[in-house]
Design an enzyme around this catalytic site. Structure first.
Site, PDB file in Angstrom:
ATOM      1  N   ARG A  86      50.987  48.386  32.653  1.00  7.80           N
ATOM      2  CA  ARG A  86      49.938  49.189  33.274  1.00  7.80           C
ATOM      3  C   ARG A  86      50.178  50.680  33.085  1.00  7.80           C
ATOM      4  O   ARG A  86      49.398  51.496  33.576  1.00  7.80           O
ATOM      5  CB  ARG A  86      49.939  48.899  34.768  1.00  7.80           C
ATOM      6  N   ARG A 125      34.879  39.212  45.902  1.00  3.51           N
ATOM      7  CA  ARG A 125      35.923  38.252  45.502  1.00  3.51           C
ATOM      8  C   ARG A 125      36.542  37.578  46.724  1.00  3.51           C
ATOM      9  O   ARG A 125      36.776  38.198  47.755  1.00  3.51           O
ATOM     10  CB  ARG A 125      37.027  38.959  44.731  1.00  3.51           C
ATOM     11  N   ARG A 158      41.144  39.873  49.666  1.00  2.00           N
ATOM     12  CA  ARG A 158      42.332  40.718  49.491  1.00  2.00           C
ATOM     13  C   ARG A 158      42.148  42.051  50.199  1.00  2.00           C
ATOM     14  O   ARG A 158      41.073  42.637  50.168  1.00  2.00           O
ATOM     15  CB  ARG A 158      42.575  40.957  47.988  1.00  2.00           C
ATOM     16  N   ARG A 169      41.885  52.352  43.117  1.00  2.00           N
ATOM     17  CA  ARG A 169      42.418  51.511  42.025  1.00  2.00           C
ATOM     18  C   ARG A 169      41.761  51.882  40.700  1.00  2.00           C
ATOM     19  O   ARG A 169      42.418  51.903  39.665  1.00  2.00           O
ATOM     20  CB  ARG A 169      42.188  50.028  42.354  1.00  2.00           C
TER      21      ARG A 169
HETATM   22  P1  AP5 Z   1      39.281  38.688  38.695  1.00  2.00           P
HETATM   23  O1  AP5 Z   1      39.398  37.694  37.604  1.00  2.00           O
HETATM   24  O2  AP5 Z   1      40.000  38.427  39.969  1.00  2.00           O
HETATM   25  O3  AP5 Z   1      39.604  40.154  38.126  1.00  2.00           O
HETATM   26  P2  AP5 Z   1      40.975  40.818  37.742  1.00  2.00           P
HETATM   27  O4  AP5 Z   1      40.758  41.625  36.516  1.00  2.00           O
HETATM   28  O5  AP5 Z   1      42.088  39.804  37.703  1.00  2.00           O
HETATM   29  O6  AP5 Z   1      41.115  41.793  38.988  1.00  2.00           O
HETATM   30  P3  AP5 Z   1      42.338  42.178  39.901  1.00  2.00           P
HETATM   31  O7  AP5 Z   1      41.734  42.949  41.039  1.00  2.00           O
HETATM   32  O8  AP5 Z   1      43.176  40.999  40.278  1.00  2.00           O
HETATM   33  O9  AP5 Z   1      43.120  43.095  38.972  1.00  2.00           O
HETATM   34  P4  AP5 Z   1      44.015  44.214  39.351  1.00  2.00           P
HETATM   35  O10 AP5 Z   1      44.530  44.504  38.006  1.00  2.00           O
HETATM   36  O11 AP5 Z   1      43.475  45.369  40.074  1.00  2.00           O
HETATM   37  O12 AP5 Z   1      44.957  43.565  40.464  1.00  2.00           O
HETATM   38  P5  AP5 Z   1      46.459  43.052  40.410  1.00  2.00           P
HETATM   39  O13 AP5 Z   1      46.524  41.873  41.257  1.00  2.00           O
HETATM   40  O14 AP5 Z   1      46.956  42.999  39.011  1.00  2.00           O
HETATM   41  O15 AP5 Z   1      37.714  38.901  38.990  1.00  2.00           O
HETATM   42  C1  AP5 Z   1      37.294  39.720  40.057  1.00  2.00           C
HETATM   43  C2  AP5 Z   1      36.088  39.072  40.757  1.00  2.00           C
HETATM   44  O16 AP5 Z   1      34.969  39.098  39.859  1.00  2.00           O
HETATM   45  C3  AP5 Z   1      36.305  37.592  41.110  1.00  2.00           C
HETATM   46  O17 AP5 Z   1      35.676  37.334  42.322  1.00  2.00           O
HETATM   47  C4  AP5 Z   1      35.635  36.813  39.964  1.00  2.00           C
HETATM   48  O18 AP5 Z   1      35.127  35.574  40.401  1.00  2.00           O
HETATM   49  C5  AP5 Z   1      34.501  37.774  39.573  1.00  2.00           C
HETATM   50  N1  AP5 Z   1      34.236  37.752  38.146  1.00  2.00           N
HETATM   51  C6  AP5 Z   1      35.159  37.684  37.137  1.00  2.00           C
HETATM   52  N2  AP5 Z   1      34.525  37.742  35.944  1.00  2.00           N
HETATM   53  C7  AP5 Z   1      33.197  37.867  36.200  1.00  2.00           C
HETATM   54  C8  AP5 Z   1      32.033  37.969  35.375  1.00  2.00           C
HETATM   55  N3  AP5 Z   1      32.100  37.963  34.029  1.00  2.00           N
HETATM   56  N4  AP5 Z   1      30.828  38.083  35.976  1.00  2.00           N
HETATM   57  C9  AP5 Z   1      30.734  38.090  37.321  1.00  2.00           C
HETATM   58  N5  AP5 Z   1      31.790  37.979  38.167  1.00  2.00           N
HETATM   59  C10 AP5 Z   1      33.005  37.875  37.619  1.00  2.00           C
HETATM   60  O19 AP5 Z   1      47.228  44.294  41.095  1.00  2.00           O
HETATM   61  C11 AP5 Z   1      47.126  44.570  42.481  1.00  2.00           C
HETATM   62  C12 AP5 Z   1      48.050  45.740  42.826  1.00  2.00           C
HETATM   63  O20 AP5 Z   1      49.423  45.389  42.545  1.00  2.00           O
HETATM   64  C13 AP5 Z   1      47.822  47.032  42.015  1.00  2.00           C
HETATM   65  O21 AP5 Z   1      46.797  47.835  42.575  1.00  2.00           O
HETATM   66  C14 AP5 Z   1      49.212  47.692  42.095  1.00  2.00           C
HETATM   67  O22 AP5 Z   1      49.420  48.313  43.342  1.00  2.00           O
HETATM   68  C15 AP5 Z   1      50.143  46.484  42.000  1.00  2.00           C
HETATM   69  N6  AP5 Z   1      50.516  46.170  40.616  1.00  2.00           N
HETATM   70  C16 AP5 Z   1      50.216  45.037  39.917  1.00  2.00           C
HETATM   71  N7  AP5 Z   1      50.695  45.112  38.675  1.00  2.00           N
HETATM   72  C17 AP5 Z   1      51.315  46.308  38.560  1.00  2.00           C
HETATM   73  C18 AP5 Z   1      51.976  46.968  37.492  1.00  2.00           C
HETATM   74  N8  AP5 Z   1      52.097  46.415  36.274  1.00  2.00           N
HETATM   75  N9  AP5 Z   1      52.478  48.220  37.719  1.00  2.00           N
HETATM   76  C19 AP5 Z   1      52.375  48.802  38.923  1.00  2.00           C
HETATM   77  N10 AP5 Z   1      51.740  48.235  39.977  1.00  2.00           N
HETATM   78  C20 AP5 Z   1      51.219  46.991  39.799  1.00  2.00           C
END
Ligand code: AP5
Length: 219
Positions: A86, A125, A158, A169
């Site tokens: 990221r 979501r 969430r 974000r």
């Molecule tokens: P979904 O598939 O859940 O989307 P996503 O891209 O996985 O979204 P996330 O919010 O999980 O990603 P993120 O990167 O912010 O969070 P993460 O958990 O990695 O889809 C979203 C919604 O849309 C769902 O309801 C789905 O059904 C719907 N949907 C999907 N596709 C669709 C479509 N085509 N049409 C309509 N609807 C659709 O990170 C969380 C936190 O953890 C970060 O903010 C940070 O604090 C920390 N973190 C995680 N990784 C790191 C890292 N590498 N470095 C530093 N901090 C980190």
């Protein structure tokens, strides 16, 4: 096959990862899911990560690189990295961890979605706290409203899907994460760009069509 799935929050990375791992017999390594599991288990890592996650900021690079290198080491087959790297520093850490193991990234998929679409996706979501299955109140409904299809029980929203945190974000994504695409391009990696403001099944079909061209042998 070692894949990276890039894209802003709410681009559909988790949704598409589930389908990719089923088709290609891979593991799903989501940095967000691992951090949430650490929080639920009440570990030191989980408590260190909590304030960053709740505000929509990134957890520090050294913590994340160690955590993900440890998760990757446990896997003997293919995996999809979701939410990692990221930052450019995380990309460099990932490349080093792979090189140390004599491995490399085989493909990078980048999901492209406008910010205005993302907000509606994230606020609608619902996720299963037990199995991690992801739903949406409009776009991907469970069979019974509010209940996981896998028999786990109630779905939850969430904490970081609240509108003010979603804004942060997105800001974090544009300031720190979008540059990861340029980092890989500058190293000569091919990026598979997928327009991800289409229907979920259409995006899956586009991704599969591109991944099939990588000539990966499903084991
Ligand atoms: P979904 O598939 O859940 O989307 P996503 O891209 O996985 O979204 P996330 O919010 O999980 O990603 P993120 O990167 O912010 O969070 P993460 O958990 O990695 O889809 C979203 C919604 O849309 C769902 O309801 C789905 O059904 C719907 N949907 C999907 N596709 C669709 C479509 N085509 N049409 C309509 N609807 C659709 O990170 C969380 C936190 O953890 C970060 O903010 C940070 O604090 C920390 N973190 C995680 N990784 C790191 C890292 N590498 N470095 C530093 N901090 C980190």
């Amino acid at each position: 096959m070692k894949l990276i799935l890039l894209g802003p929050p709410g681009a559909g990375k988790g949704t598409q990862c589930k389908r990719i791992i089923d088709k290609y017999n891979m593991k799903h390594l989501s940095s967000g899911d691992i951090l949430r599991a650490e929080r639920t288990a009440g570990t030191e890592l989980g408590s260190k990560a909590q304030s960053y996650m709740d505000s929509g900021a990134l957890v520090p690079d050294d913590i994340i690189i160690n955590m993900m290198a440890g998760a990757m080491k446990k896997e003997s087959g293919g995996y999809v990295l979701d939410g990692f790297p990221r930052t450019v520093a995380q990309g460099e850490g990932l490349d080093k961890a792979l090189a140390d193991a004599g491995e490399k990234v085989d493909g990078i998929v980048n999901l492209i979605v406008d910010d205005k679409v993302i907000s509606a996706r994230l606020t609608g979501r619902r996720s299963c706290p037990k199995c991690g299955a992801v739903y949406h109140v409009e776009n991907l409904k469970p069979e019974t409203e509010g209940v996981c299809d896998n028999g786990c029980g109630q779905l939850a929203q969430r904490e970081d899907d609240k509108p003010e945190v979603v804004d942060n974000r997105l800001k974090t994504y544009h300031e720190q994460t979008a540059a990861v695409v340029g980092y890989y391009e500058s190293k000569g990696n091919m990026i598979i760009n997928i327009k991800a403001d289409a229907a979920i099944d259409d995006i899956t079909a586009s991704i599969f069509a591109e991944l099939d061209k990588l000539d990966y042998q499903v084991s």
